[in-house]
Motif scaffolding. Structure first.
Motif, PDB file in Angstrom:
ATOM      1  N   HIS A  24       0.825  -1.208   0.000  1.00  0.00           N
ATOM      2  CA  HIS A  24       0.000   0.000   0.000  1.00  0.00           C
ATOM      3  C   HIS A  24       0.866   1.268   0.000  1.00  0.00           C
ATOM      4  O   HIS A  24       0.942   1.991   0.996  1.00  0.00           O
ATOM      5  CB  HIS A  24      -0.935  -0.009   1.207  1.00  0.00           C
ATOM      6  CG  HIS A  24      -1.805  -1.226   1.282  1.00  0.00           C
ATOM      7  ND1 HIS A  24      -2.696  -1.572   0.295  1.00  0.00           N
ATOM      8  CD2 HIS A  24      -1.900  -2.194   2.241  1.00  0.00           C
ATOM      9  CE1 HIS A  24      -3.320  -2.694   0.634  1.00  0.00           C
ATOM     10  NE2 HIS A  24      -2.852  -3.089   1.796  1.00  0.00           N
ATOM     11  N   GLN A 346       0.581  -4.708   7.610  1.00  0.00           N
ATOM     12  CA  GLN A 346       0.166  -3.423   7.060  1.00  0.00           C
ATOM     13  C   GLN A 346      -1.250  -3.076   7.522  1.00  0.00           C
ATOM     14  O   GLN A 346      -2.093  -3.956   7.685  1.00  0.00           O
ATOM     15  CB  GLN A 346       0.164  -3.467   5.528  1.00  0.00           C
ATOM     16  CG  GLN A 346       1.504  -3.687   4.870  1.00  0.00           C
ATOM     17  CD  GLN A 346       1.368  -3.694   3.355  1.00  0.00           C
ATOM     18  OE1 GLN A 346       1.743  -2.754   2.683  1.00  0.00           O
ATOM     19  NE2 GLN A 346       0.798  -4.770   2.828  1.00  0.00           N
ATOM     20  N   ASP A 348      -4.335  -1.739   6.074  1.00  0.00           N
ATOM     21  CA  ASP A 348      -4.847  -1.519   4.712  1.00  0.00           C
ATOM     22  C   ASP A 348      -5.983  -0.507   4.664  1.00  0.00           C
ATOM     23  O   ASP A 348      -6.606  -0.314   3.614  1.00  0.00           O
ATOM     24  CB  ASP A 348      -5.272  -2.834   4.059  1.00  0.00           C
ATOM     25  CG  ASP A 348      -6.263  -3.627   4.888  1.00  0.00           C
ATOM     26  OD1 ASP A 348      -6.781  -3.068   5.881  1.00  0.00           O
ATOM     27  OD2 ASP A 348      -6.514  -4.797   4.562  1.00  0.00           O
ATOM     28  N   ASP A 349      -6.258   0.155   5.800  1.00  0.00           N
ATOM     29  CA  ASP A 349      -7.229   1.251   5.812  1.00  0.00           C
ATOM     30  C   ASP A 349      -6.532   2.613   5.874  1.00  0.00           C
ATOM     31  O   ASP A 349      -6.853   3.506   5.087  1.00  0.00           O
ATOM     32  CB  ASP A 349      -8.178   1.115   7.011  1.00  0.00           C
ATOM     33  CG  ASP A 349      -9.113  -0.070   6.879  1.00  0.00           C
ATOM     34  OD1 ASP A 349      -9.567  -0.337   5.746  1.00  0.00           O
ATOM     35  OD2 ASP A 349      -9.383  -0.728   7.898  1.00  0.00           O
TER      36      ASP A 349
END
Length: 435
Positions: A24, A346, A348-349
């Motif tokens: 990301h 990670q 992811d938001d």
């Protein structure tokens, strides 16, 4: 283990594990850029409890972004050398505000710093720096190195050198500050600071000469510093914070990194030298025993822990991989499983990387997670997929490799057992990786 005496120009290699994803990039970049404003908020709990170590926090932030963006983008996005109108003054200016002239070192923060866009007319005092400490002095110099500001006239190099040298003890160890705590972390910080400033002498048994060291004035007793590091080695091959202390992966990096900077990695294999009479009489088993202990830190999840029976934590992706990289033994762990573990950490938001899956991210683990992905070759592959050229981390100085090369820093690394060396390490002096 024989020294080549020059940087290696033969066949080189980087880890070849298969790419995983998704990575990301945009989320991580936004997380890093916006973190400062969140921590500066008067209602921020995280900002309050980390206020004392802000210098290191800024270093982790800048270094993390520096792996994802080039130097010009980092400067623009973070206001490294010039202020961001309405948000904050230049980070470099803040760094100098944290310089403690009383001790000659940098503190972890300063009191009374007025940000850009804030009315400073009510301020009647200059910023007051925290007490100088080796940890924050190194972080400050690393920030200035990334900002290409080591020649700034505000940097009192001689005072910093005196600060560092004044913290060396009779046994070769270093205290972190005037209050006297001793830890091998501080030995690494001291040697790295002096190397960055071009004032680190080489030990008497070294035949290496390089242009970044001024030999006219010995800032510290480097022989004694190395002897102290060797005395902190344990029967399992690892290193502790002081002689006899439990082996810990973080201390291993500090000791291996310090030996690398001091061009003394051959002592891992107990080769005859002026240091032998000062060993701790432990059968150290060479670099292989240490690499084996580090490899055993890999858990079922693929992540790495710092000591036996502990949970995996992303930060050890740096502490362990950097040491293995210096010793040419990254292949001793399953890099694919480690890469998956880091990727699973990670957010992811909102971006950022946590210590382990489903935890909250922070900049410390974000930086060291990115370092881990870099050292196993994944970050470069993500960059190719994204159409970006990500910068690589140097496993010794914890700076982008282009910064290390520009500064002319040359440490020492070990060629792997197949006789090859990672591309990023070719700027350093190479030892053959015999057992």
């Amino acid at each position: 283990m024989a020294a080549s005496g020059t940087s290696d120009a033969t066949t080189s290699t980087t880890p070849t594990t298969a790419i995983i994803g998704p990575f990301h990039d945009a989320l991580h970049t936004n997380y890093i850029i916006n973190l400062g404003a969140k921590l500066d908020s008067p209602t921020s709990y995280e900002g309050a409890v980390t206020e004392h170590l802000r210098m290191s926090g800024v270093y982790w932030t800048l270094a993390a972004l520096s792996l994802l963006r080039n130097a010009e983008e980092v400067d623009t996005l973070m206001g490294l050398t010039s202020s961001i109108v309405g948000k904050r003054k230049a980070i470099v200016d803040w760094v100098f505000a944290c310089y403690d002239p009383r001790t000659g070192g940098f503190g972890g923060n300063c009191t009374g710093w007025v940000s850009e866009g804030v009315d400073s007319s009510t301020s009647t005092i200059d910023p007051i720096p925290h007490d100088g400490h080796l940890l924050y002095t190194l972080s400050a110099l690393q920030i200035l190195a990334m900002a290409n500001a080591l020649d700034d006239e505000r940097l009192n190099k001689e005072s910093i050198v005196n600060f560092v040298s004044g913290l060396q003890n009779e046994d070769g160890s270093f205290s972190g500050d005037e209050w006297g705590e001793i830890d091998t972390r501080f030995t690494y910080c001291a040697l790295s600071c002096l190397a960055i400033l071009g004032r680190l002498p080489l030990p008497s048994w070294s035949s290496e000469k390089h242009q970044n060291v001024r030999g006219d004035v010995a800032a510290i007793d480097i022989d004694m510093a190395v002897r102290y590091i060797i005395s902190c080695r344990n029967f399992d091959g690892g290193f502790g914070s002081v002689p006899g202390a439990e082996s810990h992966a973080g201390q291993v990096f500090c000791c291996i990194g310090a030996l690398s900077i001091a061009h003394s990695l051959h002592l891992l294999n107990g080769e005859a030298s002026a240091c032998d009479d000062y060993s701790n009489n432990v059968d150290n088993g060479g670099a292989d025993l240490l690499a084996w202990w580090l490899a055993e830190r890999q858990c079922d999840s693929g992540g790495l822990n710092g000591r036996p029976e502990k949970q995996a934590d992303v930060c050890y992706s740096w502490w362990i991989l950097s040491a293995l990289s210096i010793m040419g033994r990254v292949g001793w762990i399953d890099t694919s499983k480690l890469g998956k573990f880091i990727m699973n950490c990670q957010d992811d938001d909102d971006g950022g990387i946590a210590d382990r899956p489903c935890d909250m991210p922070d900049v410390y683990h974000t930086f060291f997670g990115l370092c881990g992905l870099s050292l196993i070759g994944h970050l470069g592959k993500f960059g190719s997929k994204e159409g970006r050229t990500y910068r690589e981390i140097d496993p010794i100085f914890a700076l982008p490799t282009d910064v290390v090369e520009k500064l002319g820093l040359r440490a020492q690394v070990i060629r792997n057992l197949n006789g090859v060396v990672d591309d990023r390490l070719r700027i350093h002096c190479i030892l053959d990786g015999s057992k």
